[in-house]
Design an enzyme around this catalytic site. Structure first.
Site, PDB file in Angstrom:
ATOM      1  N   LYS A   1       0.750 -23.315 -39.726  1.00 22.90           N
ATOM      2  CA  LYS A   1       0.216 -23.988 -38.844  1.00 22.90           C
ATOM      3  C   LYS A   1       0.170 -22.487 -38.101  1.00 22.90           C
ATOM      4  O   LYS A   1       0.352 -21.730 -36.959  1.00 22.90           O
ATOM      5  CB  LYS A   1       1.556 -24.736 -37.410  1.00 22.90           C
ATOM      6  CG  LYS A   1       0.598 -25.153 -36.237  1.00 22.90           C
ATOM      7  CD  LYS A   1       1.734 -25.956 -35.595  1.00 22.90           C
ATOM      8  CE  LYS A   1       1.893 -25.911 -33.805  1.00 22.90           C
ATOM      9  NZ  LYS A   1       2.108 -26.663 -32.839  1.00 22.90           N
TER      10      LYS A   1
HETATM   11  N1  LIG Z   1       1.613 -26.926 -30.159  1.00 21.53           N
HETATM   12  C1  LIG Z   1       1.931 -25.434 -30.113  1.00 21.53           C
HETATM   13  C2  LIG Z   1       1.478 -25.057 -29.046  1.00 21.53           C
HETATM   14  C3  LIG Z   1       2.304 -23.129 -29.117  1.00 21.53           C
HETATM   15  O1  LIG Z   1       2.714 -22.827 -27.855  1.00 21.53           O
HETATM   16  C4  LIG Z   1       3.437 -26.175 -29.551  1.00 21.53           C
HETATM   17  O2  LIG Z   1       4.346 -27.110 -28.718  1.00 21.53           O
HETATM   18  O3  LIG Z   1       4.172 -25.404 -29.976  1.00 21.53           O
END
Ligand SMILES: N[C@@H](CC=O)C(=O)O
Length: 309
Positions: free
Chosen positions: A171
Site C-alpha cells: 500500500k
Molecule cells: N489509510 C492509512 C492512513 C495512513 O496513515 C491508515 O489508516 O493506516
C-alpha cells in the site's frame, strides 16, 4: 504460483473506523453497524485497526475484542485485512499469527518505527518482515506510509516481494505514489501481487494509471469510489475520470481537512453510529470542518447519509 495477473484480492478495501461512546469506551453495536453499512456500500473487503481506525489509542485487549467481534460479525461476507503493526518483531509476529487464527485474510504492517527518531536499517526492516512472514500463512501487505517515517525504496520493496514468501501486497501512500507503483511493478514483476494505493484515494486516478489494482480508502463512501475503480478496470477511462472529478471534493476533504475522523462524522450524520468522538487526547473535529464535510457530502448523496435513516 499466484501471478500479478490473478491477485487474490483487488478493488476497494476501506479502513473501518472505531466508534467510541462519549465516555471513550468501545461501542460494539455501532462497530457492527459501521461494518454492515460499509459492506452495503459495495466494498470488496475491509481493513481494521489501521491508523484511520485510531489504532494508536487502543489497548491490546481492545484489539483482540475488536478483531474477534468484527471478524465474527463479517462472517466471511468480505475478506478482512487486519493491521498488526508493532515495532517489536516478536510482538508483530504474535499479533499476526493471532489475527490469522481469528480469520484475517491478510495482514497490513508498517515497518518498525517508534516516536520521531527510533528507526532501523533496510536490512533490519527486511529481517523484520522475513520473521513475521515465517510466522504466518497469509499474505502480508507492507504499508508504505509517511506516518512510519521510514523511507523504503521501490527496490527494497521489490526485493522483499521476491525474497519473502508472504510479502506480496503493497500500500503505497508516499508522495509520488504513482511513480513508486510503476517502479515497484517493474522491479518486482509477478512477486508484486497487489500494488495498491491508500491516502483516502487522493491520488487514485494516477495510481490506477500506474497499475494499482486495489485502493485502501477511508470508510465513508465506497459507493462513490468503487465505480471509479471499476470503470478504469473496464477500460472506460473517460468515465473513470468524470467520476473522479465528481467525488474529488469529498475525497480531498477527507484527505486534507476531516482526516481520521471523517468516516465517523459521516456515519454519525447518517445514523450509522451513535457517536463520532475520538479518544482523548485526539481532538474532536471542529464544527466548521464538520459543516464543510457534510455540505460537500450532501451534494453527492452518498449512501452513508441515508443508510441509518
Ligand atoms: N489509510 C492509512 C492512513 C495512513 O496513515 C491508515 O489508516 O493506516
Amino acid at each position: 504460483m499466484t501471478t500479478a495477473q490473478t491477485p487474490r484480492y483487488r478493488g476497494i478495501f476501506p479502513v473501518v473506523p472505531t466508534p467510541f461512546t462519549e465516555s471513550g469506551e468501545l461501542d460494539l453495536p455501532s462497530q457492527k453497524r459501521a461494518v454492515d453499512f460499509m459492506i452495503d456500500s459495495g466494498v470488496d473487503g475491509l481493513c481494521i485497526l489501521a491508523n484511520f481506525s485510531e489504532q494508536f489509542v487502543l489497548s491490546d485487549d481492545e484489539r483482540e475484542v475488536l478483531t474477534r467481534t468484527i471478524l465474527e460479525h463479517v462472517a466471511g461476507r468480505v475478506p478482512v485485512i487486519v493491521t498488526t503493526t508493532h515495532f517489536g518483531t516478536q510482538v508483530c509476529a504474535a499479533r499476526s499469527r493471532r489475527a490469522q487464527e481469528q480469520g484475517a485474510a491478510m495482514l497490513m504492517i508498517m515497518p518498525p518505527y517508534h516516536g520521531a527518531t527510533i528507526r532501523v536499517s533496510e536490512e533490519q526492516v527486511a529481517g523484520f518482515f522475513q520473521r513475521v512472514s515465517d510466522a504466518v500463512d497469509i499474505p502480508i501487505m507492507i504499508q508504505d506510509a509517511p506516518v512510519a517515517g521510514t523511507p523504503m525504496s521501490a527496490a527494497l520493496l521489490a526485493r522483499m516481494a521476491r525474497e519473502i514468501e508472504h510479502v506480496s501486497y503493497f500500500k503505497i501512500e508516499t508522495a509520488g505514489a504513482a511513480s513508486k507503483l510503476r517502479d515497484l511493478i517493474a522491479l518486482g514483476g509477478a512477486a508484486v501481487e497487489g500494488p495498491w494505493d491508500g491516502e483516502e484515494a487522493i491520488t487514485l486516478l494516477p495510481d490506477l494509471d500506474a497499475g494499482a489494482t486495489g485502493s485502501m480508502t477511508g470508510g465513508g463512501f465506497a459507493d462513490g469510489i468503487r465505480p471509479i475503480i471499476e470503470a478504469h478496470r473496464a477500460g472506460r477511462r473517460d468515465e473513470a475520470y468524470r467520476l473522479y472529478e465528481r467525488w474529488l471534493p469529498l475525497i480531498n476533504h477527507e484527505n486534507r481537512q476531516g482526516g481520521i475522523l471523517t468516516a465517523k462524522a459521516l456515519m454519525k450524520a447518517g445514523g450509522v453510529i451513535a457517536c463520532e468522538a475520538p479518544r482523548h487526547p485526539f481532538p474532536p473535529m471542529r464544527d466548521e470542518v464538520r459543516q464543510g464535510l457534510l455540505e460537500t457530502a450532501r451534494r453527492l448523496d452518498p449512501l452513508v447519509l441515508r443508510w441509518g435513516r
